[in-house]
Design an enzyme around this catalytic site. Structure first.
Site, mmCIF file in Angstrom:
data_model
loop_
_atom_site.group_PDB
_atom_site.id
_atom_site.type_symbol
_atom_site.label_atom_id
_atom_site.label_comp_id
_atom_site.label_asym_id
_atom_site.label_seq_id
_atom_site.Cartn_x
_atom_site.Cartn_y
_atom_site.Cartn_z
ATOM 1 N N ASN A 10 0.860 -1.229 0.179
ATOM 2 C CA ASN A 10 0.142 -0.043 0.054
ATOM 3 C C ASN A 10 0.876 1.146 -0.019
ATOM 4 O O ASN A 10 1.713 1.599 0.882
ATOM 5 C CB ASN A 10 -0.903 -0.066 1.265
ATOM 6 C CG ASN A 10 -1.795 1.076 1.268
ATOM 7 O OD1 ASN A 10 -1.486 2.267 1.193
ATOM 8 N ND2 ASN A 10 -3.006 0.987 1.723
ATOM 9 N N HIS A 13 1.065 6.143 1.774
ATOM 10 C CA HIS A 13 1.822 7.119 2.725
ATOM 11 C C HIS A 13 2.982 7.821 1.883
ATOM 12 O O HIS A 13 3.400 8.934 2.324
ATOM 13 C CB HIS A 13 2.261 6.821 4.055
ATOM 14 C CG HIS A 13 0.938 6.220 4.699
ATOM 15 N ND1 HIS A 13 0.091 7.633 5.075
ATOM 16 C CD2 HIS A 13 0.411 5.207 5.047
ATOM 17 C CE1 HIS A 13 -1.001 6.849 5.613
ATOM 18 N NE2 HIS A 13 -0.814 5.636 5.655
ATOM 19 N N HIS A 48 -5.704 3.827 -1.559
ATOM 20 C CA HIS A 48 -6.971 4.122 -1.011
ATOM 21 C C HIS A 48 -7.060 5.402 -1.656
ATOM 22 O O HIS A 48 -6.544 6.453 -1.220
ATOM 23 C CB HIS A 48 -6.873 4.001 0.443
ATOM 24 C CG HIS A 48 -8.098 4.184 1.097
ATOM 25 N ND1 HIS A 48 -8.206 4.143 2.614
ATOM 26 C CD2 HIS A 48 -9.196 4.640 0.695
ATOM 27 C CE1 HIS A 48 -9.429 4.445 2.958
ATOM 28 N NE2 HIS A 48 -10.142 4.756 1.818
ATOM 29 N N ARG A 50 -9.170 8.195 -0.775
ATOM 30 C CA ARG A 50 -10.213 8.470 -0.043
ATOM 31 C C ARG A 50 -10.947 9.763 -0.449
ATOM 32 O O ARG A 50 -10.753 10.387 -1.442
ATOM 33 C CB ARG A 50 -9.641 9.179 1.347
ATOM 34 C CG ARG A 50 -8.584 8.091 1.974
ATOM 35 C CD ARG A 50 -8.032 8.530 3.286
ATOM 36 N NE ARG A 50 -9.189 8.552 4.486
ATOM 37 C CZ ARG A 50 -9.453 7.693 5.400
ATOM 38 N NH1 ARG A 50 -8.658 6.710 5.578
ATOM 39 N NH2 ARG A 50 -10.316 8.007 6.253
ATOM 40 N N ARG A 54 -7.015 13.122 0.781
ATOM 41 C CA ARG A 54 -5.602 13.345 1.786
ATOM 42 C C ARG A 54 -4.203 12.769 1.261
ATOM 43 O O ARG A 54 -3.367 13.279 1.713
ATOM 44 C CB ARG A 54 -5.924 13.078 3.153
ATOM 45 C CG ARG A 54 -5.825 11.739 3.332
ATOM 46 C CD ARG A 54 -5.959 11.238 4.814
ATOM 47 N NE ARG A 54 -7.295 11.338 5.521
ATOM 48 C CZ ARG A 54 -7.877 10.892 6.396
ATOM 49 N NH1 ARG A 54 -7.047 10.252 7.323
ATOM 50 N NH2 ARG A 54 -8.911 11.302 7.147
ATOM 51 N N GLU A 75 -8.710 0.400 -2.534
ATOM 52 C CA GLU A 75 -9.437 0.438 -1.414
ATOM 53 C C GLU A 75 -10.485 1.876 -1.789
ATOM 54 O O GLU A 75 -9.727 2.889 -1.790
ATOM 55 C CB GLU A 75 -8.673 0.787 -0.455
ATOM 56 C CG GLU A 75 -7.570 -0.414 -0.021
ATOM 57 C CD GLU A 75 -6.691 -0.131 1.095
ATOM 58 O OE1 GLU A 75 -6.690 0.809 1.660
ATOM 59 O OE2 GLU A 75 -5.900 -0.824 1.552
ATOM 60 N N THR A 106 -7.975 3.742 8.555
ATOM 61 C CA THR A 106 -9.315 3.118 8.413
ATOM 62 C C THR A 106 -9.657 2.315 9.634
ATOM 63 O O THR A 106 -8.826 1.486 10.103
ATOM 64 C CB THR A 106 -9.130 2.113 7.312
ATOM 65 O OG1 THR A 106 -8.675 2.734 6.132
ATOM 66 C CG2 THR A 106 -10.468 1.515 7.222
ATOM 67 N N GLU A 156 -11.086 -9.108 3.563
ATOM 68 C CA GLU A 156 -9.889 -8.779 3.929
ATOM 69 C C GLU A 156 -10.162 -8.490 5.642
ATOM 70 O O GLU A 156 -10.771 -7.728 5.851
ATOM 71 C CB GLU A 156 -9.166 -7.435 3.342
ATOM 72 C CG GLU A 156 -7.779 -7.120 3.965
ATOM 73 C CD GLU A 156 -7.236 -6.172 3.116
ATOM 74 O OE1 GLU A 156 -7.290 -5.904 1.945
ATOM 75 O OE2 GLU A 156 -6.376 -5.288 3.978
ATOM 76 N N HIS A 195 -3.646 -4.578 7.777
ATOM 77 C CA HIS A 195 -3.638 -3.144 8.899
ATOM 78 C C HIS A 195 -2.869 -3.237 9.892
ATOM 79 O O HIS A 195 -2.836 -4.280 10.678
ATOM 80 C CB HIS A 195 -5.101 -2.957 9.241
ATOM 81 C CG HIS A 195 -5.238 -1.336 9.374
ATOM 82 N ND1 HIS A 195 -4.804 -0.660 10.520
ATOM 83 C CD2 HIS A 195 -5.842 -0.502 8.460
ATOM 84 C CE1 HIS A 195 -4.928 0.662 10.195
ATOM 85 N NE2 HIS A 195 -5.619 1.032 9.429
HETATM 86 N N1 PXP Z 1 -5.917 -2.852 3.967
HETATM 87 C C1 PXP Z 1 -6.673 -1.771 4.230
HETATM 88 C C2 PXP Z 1 -8.098 -2.273 3.950
HETATM 89 C C3 PXP Z 1 -6.369 -0.545 4.716
HETATM 90 O O1 PXP Z 1 -7.466 0.268 4.597
HETATM 91 C C4 PXP Z 1 -5.083 -0.362 4.959
HETATM 92 C C5 PXP Z 1 -4.765 1.133 5.407
HETATM 93 O O2 PXP Z 1 -4.860 1.977 4.280
HETATM 94 C C6 PXP Z 1 -4.135 -1.300 4.889
HETATM 95 C C7 PXP Z 1 -4.472 -2.432 4.386
HETATM 96 C C8 PXP Z 1 -2.582 -0.910 5.058
HETATM 97 O O3 PXP Z 1 -2.521 -0.693 6.380
HETATM 98 P P1 PXP Z 1 -1.264 -0.175 6.976
HETATM 99 O O4 PXP Z 1 -0.727 1.057 6.292
HETATM 100 O O5 PXP Z 1 -1.217 0.142 8.466
HETATM 101 O O6 PXP Z 1 0.013 -1.234 6.843
#
Ligand code: PXP
Length: 241
Positions: A10, A13, A48, A50, A54, A75, A106, A156, A195
């Protein structure tokens, strides 16, 4: 036989770092970040989009949908606007997540049970054009059953609570994850998780039965700073020499 777990990286960030300067810097280049993750072994890129934009922007989705060389997992909230964007840009997967404006990340899973009628229609509209759909849910049997009833291809499981808990509460949450994974598998859905996972918890989550995919973001982007800053500073020094 050793099971293989797909790694979805992901990259939200990386976009967060760009957006703290209002998106005015050319760095980090999102496609470049995706390609570096792929070079490292990412088998999927996850973003994601959003509603408040952001971090990931619509233009990032447009570029990645066109140029990402591994499957793209989008996402998104279960809104009509997002379903329209997904149908337009056609990621390989959509992961439906809950979304609140004020949250830092999330929090909690999607209440598929409550939104079943609307969500089922959205799942159908996405699958109709070949997009596979997963539901980001708490490891709870009601939500697993509702995800199945919605027609989703996968769940998930939200690991955010488990990674933070300690002692007996952590064991309890781990058992909930196991039961949820078993139930989802018996219903014929794929099992994904994500997550808050990091190097440490990745060693544990891989023991979850039937786990086929993890999506990891925040820790990897943080580690990349720790593991990569030395080389970018070295390069800057050589430019200044
Ligand atoms: N899976 C989903 C559905 C999420 O919303 C997120 C966060 O955007 C992640 C995985 C990844 O989480 P993390 O950034 O904490 O590894």
């Amino acid at each position: 036989m050793k099971k293989k777990i797909r790694l979805g990286v992901n990259i939200d960030h990386a976009a967060t770092l760009r957006q703290v300067r209002g998106g005015t810097t050319p760095y980090p280049d999102i496609l470049n970040i995706a390609n570096l993750a792929i070079q490292g072994g990412a088998e999927q890129i996850t973003i994601h989009l959003r509603e408040d934009r952001r971090h990931i922007q619509t233009k990032d989705l447009v570029i990645l949908a066109k140029k990402c060389s591994v499957p793209l997992n989008l996402e998104m909230a279960s809104t009509d606007e997002m379903v329209r964007l997904a149908r337009k840009y056609k990621p390989d997967w959509v992961c439906m997540v809950p979304e609140k404006r004020q949250e830092l990340t999330t929090e909690g899973g999607l209440d598929v049970y409550k939104g079943l009628r609307k969500i089922s229609l959205q799942v159908e509209r996405l699958q109709m054009i070949g997009i596979e759909v997963s539901m980001f849910i708490e490891p709870n049997p009601i939500q697993i059953q509702a995800s199945f009833d919605s027609g989703a291809d996968a769940v998930e499981l939200h690991t955010g609570k488990w990674v933070r808990l300690r002692g007996r509460a952590r064991k309890y949450e781990w058992n909930r994850l196991i039961n949820a994974a078993e139930m989802a598998h018996q219903l014929g859905m794929s099992v994904h998780a994500g997550h808050g996972l990091d190097y440490q918890t990745a060693k544990e989550i891989k023991k979850l039965p039937y786990l086929q995919e993890v999506n990891i973001g925040h820790s990897l982007i943080c580690y990349s700073l720790e593991e990569g800053l030395c080389s970018s500073v070295r390069r800057m020094k050589s430019i200044l020499r």
